[in-house]
Scaffold this motif. Structure first.
Motif, mmCIF file in Angstrom:
data_model
loop_
_atom_site.group_PDB
_atom_site.id
_atom_site.type_symbol
_atom_site.label_atom_id
_atom_site.label_comp_id
_atom_site.label_asym_id
_atom_site.label_seq_id
_atom_site.Cartn_x
_atom_site.Cartn_y
_atom_site.Cartn_z
ATOM 1 N N GLN A 6 -11.361 -17.371 -0.720
ATOM 2 C CA GLN A 6 -10.696 -16.785 0.202
ATOM 3 C C GLN A 6 -11.365 -15.757 1.071
ATOM 4 N N PRO A 7 -11.344 -15.330 2.468
ATOM 5 C CA PRO A 7 -12.125 -14.339 2.954
ATOM 6 C C PRO A 7 -11.756 -12.925 2.350
ATOM 7 N N LEU A 8 -12.885 -11.900 2.079
ATOM 8 C CA LEU A 8 -12.256 -10.739 1.641
ATOM 9 C C LEU A 8 -11.846 -9.642 2.864
ATOM 10 N N VAL A 9 -10.847 -10.120 3.290
ATOM 11 C CA VAL A 9 -10.077 -9.403 4.164
ATOM 12 C C VAL A 9 -8.642 -8.456 3.540
ATOM 13 N N TYR A 10 -8.391 -7.407 3.871
ATOM 14 C CA TYR A 10 -7.217 -6.794 3.646
ATOM 15 C C TYR A 10 -5.913 -7.065 4.584
ATOM 16 N N TYR A 11 -4.996 -7.633 4.058
ATOM 17 C CA TYR A 11 -3.752 -7.862 4.735
ATOM 18 C C TYR A 11 -2.664 -7.043 4.447
ATOM 19 N N ALA A 12 -1.830 -6.739 5.728
ATOM 20 C CA ALA A 12 -0.527 -5.917 5.294
ATOM 21 C C ALA A 12 0.686 -6.559 5.919
ATOM 22 N N ALA A 13 1.731 -6.402 5.311
ATOM 23 C CA ALA A 13 3.011 -7.114 5.647
ATOM 24 C C ALA A 13 4.198 -5.977 5.435
ATOM 25 N N VAL A 14 5.201 -6.056 6.288
ATOM 26 C CA VAL A 14 6.466 -5.308 6.055
ATOM 27 C C VAL A 14 7.355 -6.392 5.268
ATOM 28 N N LEU A 15 7.969 -5.737 4.255
ATOM 29 C CA LEU A 15 8.876 -6.441 3.524
ATOM 30 C C LEU A 15 10.315 -6.324 4.153
ATOM 31 N N LYS A 16 10.800 -7.718 3.919
ATOM 32 C CA LYS A 16 12.278 -7.830 4.673
ATOM 33 C C LYS A 16 13.361 -6.985 3.977
ATOM 34 N N ASN A 17 13.020 -6.750 2.615
ATOM 35 C CA ASN A 17 14.141 -5.664 2.015
ATOM 36 C C ASN A 17 13.505 -4.493 1.674
ATOM 37 N N ALA A 18 12.685 -4.133 2.712
ATOM 38 C CA ALA A 18 12.265 -2.671 2.805
ATOM 39 C C ALA A 18 13.301 -1.609 2.404
ATOM 40 N N PRO A 19 13.253 -0.721 1.355
ATOM 41 C CA PRO A 19 14.243 0.232 1.150
ATOM 42 C C PRO A 19 14.435 1.390 2.227
ATOM 43 N N HIS A 20 13.200 1.610 3.210
ATOM 44 C CA HIS A 20 13.327 2.445 4.329
ATOM 45 C C HIS A 20 13.267 1.777 5.602
ATOM 46 N N GLY A 21 13.583 0.445 5.538
ATOM 47 C CA GLY A 21 13.759 -0.142 7.021
ATOM 48 C C GLY A 21 12.449 -0.775 7.189
ATOM 49 N N GLU A 22 12.429 -1.793 8.025
ATOM 50 C CA GLU A 22 11.470 -2.546 8.614
ATOM 51 C C GLU A 22 10.554 -1.837 9.560
ATOM 52 N N GLN A 23 11.349 -0.937 10.363
ATOM 53 C CA GLN A 23 10.771 -0.208 11.324
ATOM 54 C C GLN A 23 9.712 0.663 10.746
ATOM 55 N N THR A 24 10.140 1.503 9.759
ATOM 56 C CA THR A 24 9.287 2.427 9.220
ATOM 57 C C THR A 24 7.975 1.801 8.406
ATOM 58 N N GLY A 25 8.258 0.379 7.771
ATOM 59 C CA GLY A 25 7.018 -0.199 7.586
ATOM 60 C C GLY A 25 6.196 -0.513 8.335
ATOM 61 N N GLN A 26 6.617 -0.936 9.543
ATOM 62 C CA GLN A 26 5.699 -1.448 10.548
ATOM 63 C C GLN A 26 5.179 -0.064 11.282
ATOM 64 N N ALA A 27 5.440 0.971 11.192
ATOM 65 C CA ALA A 27 5.054 2.172 11.771
ATOM 66 C C ALA A 27 3.858 2.321 10.941
ATOM 67 N N PHE A 28 3.853 2.199 9.401
ATOM 68 C CA PHE A 28 2.641 2.514 8.483
ATOM 69 C C PHE A 28 1.667 1.386 9.004
ATOM 70 N N ILE A 29 1.744 0.216 9.011
ATOM 71 C CA ILE A 29 0.919 -0.712 9.448
ATOM 72 C C ILE A 29 0.388 -0.676 10.854
ATOM 73 N N ASP A 30 1.088 -0.063 11.905
ATOM 74 C CA ASP A 30 0.513 0.441 13.145
ATOM 75 C C ASP A 30 -0.479 1.581 12.794
ATOM 76 N N PHE A 31 -0.148 2.441 11.993
ATOM 77 C CA PHE A 31 -1.198 3.431 11.658
ATOM 78 C C PHE A 31 -2.224 3.077 11.041
ATOM 79 N N MET A 32 -2.410 2.026 10.067
ATOM 80 C CA MET A 32 -3.580 1.543 9.478
ATOM 81 C C MET A 32 -4.416 0.899 10.430
ATOM 82 N N ARG A 33 -3.900 0.240 11.630
ATOM 83 C CA ARG A 33 -4.516 -0.302 12.358
ATOM 84 C C ARG A 33 -5.076 0.517 13.770
ATOM 85 N N SER A 34 -4.660 1.714 13.613
ATOM 86 C CA SER A 34 -4.772 2.484 14.750
ATOM 87 C C SER A 34 -6.372 3.006 14.442
ATOM 88 N N PRO A 35 -6.885 3.748 15.627
ATOM 89 C CA PRO A 35 -8.066 4.378 15.403
ATOM 90 C C PRO A 35 -8.274 5.311 14.431
#
Length: 293
Positions: free
Chosen positions: A243-272
């Protein structure tokens, strides 16, 4: 493994990740995100397949999971815990060595353009470290790299000679401790991702694209030509493919701090800013598309 009360406050973030990502997550991305959000970050690293199984069985909860290769993400998809996973970085397989070790000068004199590094790894008495192929993608990827090296350098049998069996307990170490064992001299050389090895400031051998699993363009001619079988955690035979040596990120549906917080962290990882931090810690840019967009 439980979260403290303070870690559950506000828009705090709990991230689980592939064990090789410890430095970039806990020293770079996590603290930077927390400062930006005025929150607390908690990170936890382990072999990505093992971590995915803990999350899928609800023995562990997190807001975000970051894996290398798509395989661990499939476990969470099947468990109904994620909808998709997006690429955030990439890397390649390398051979790291102890700069003060018995074989340091020999490794330093080599490069990956010929097969001498394979011969050196097969030296009687040389201690080679790798992670568990049942629980960790890196443990699988070094097997693929050695099988590809056999073909590339036309040296059949070398993978078996170096490994002494795919699941050889004399070589297999827990993900989080392998580079520490290398630095302390318990092993002479170790399988690593370029990203983690550079983050740890350890010397290493770069390998050709045909065998380092970094370049999707090499898949048809090289990567797709190797596979191996091992017994999974239930004792069943399972045939594995690259499989390709690519790092993938996902928000978990049972996120204890909410999916919006998880998405914000992923957006940060993908930002400049996030991508600059990945680069600073030795990671290459993300490759390919989202899984299950």
């Amino acid at each position: 493994m439980g979260l403290t009360a303070s870690a559950l406050a506000g828009n705090d973030i709990h991230v689980t990740y592939a064990g090789s990502m410890g430095k970039v997550m806990d020293e770079g991305l996590g603290p930077s995100f927390a400062r930006q959000q005025n929150s607390h970050y908690q990170g936890q690293g382990q072999g990505a397949y093992g971590m995915a199984r803990l999350l899928a069985s609800k023995k562990l909860t997190a807001d975000v999971f970051v894996s290398i290769t798509p395989g661990p993400m499939r476990i969470l998809k099947q468990a109904g815990l994620i909808d998709n996973a997006v690429p955030v970085a990439s890397t390649s397989m390398v051979i790291a060595y102890n700069p003060k070790g018995k074989y340091a000068q020999q490794f330093a004199a080599l490069n990956g353009n010929d097969s001498r590094w394979l011969d050196l790894l097969a030296t009687p008495g040389l201690k080679f470290g790798r992670t568990d192929p049942v629980n960790d993608p890196k443990g699988q990827n070094i097997v693929f790299t050695l099988l590809l090296a056999e073909k590339f350098y036309q040296k059949p049998g070398m993978a078996e000679k170096i490994m002494g069996g795919v699941q050889n307990p004399a070589q297999v170490n827990l993900e989080g401790g392998l580079l520490t064992r290398l630095e302390s001299g318990q092993v002479d050389a170790a399988a690593g991702y370029e990203s983690e090895v550079r983050s740890a400031h350890l010397p290493y051998l770069s390998l050709p694209d045909a065998i380092n699993l970094s370049n999707p363009a090499e898949a048809k001619q090289w990567y797709d030509t190797v596979s191996f079988t091992l017994k999974d955690s239930q004792g069943h035979d399972k045939t594995l493919h690259t499989q390709p040596l690519v790092y993938y990120a996902a928000v978990l549906k049972n996120a204890p701090h909410g999916e919006q917080t998880g998405q914000a962290f992923i957006d940060f990882m993908r930002s400049p800013q996030g991508q600059q931090l990945f680069q600073q810690y030795g990671y290459a840019a993300a490759k390919g598309d989202a899984i299950w967009p």
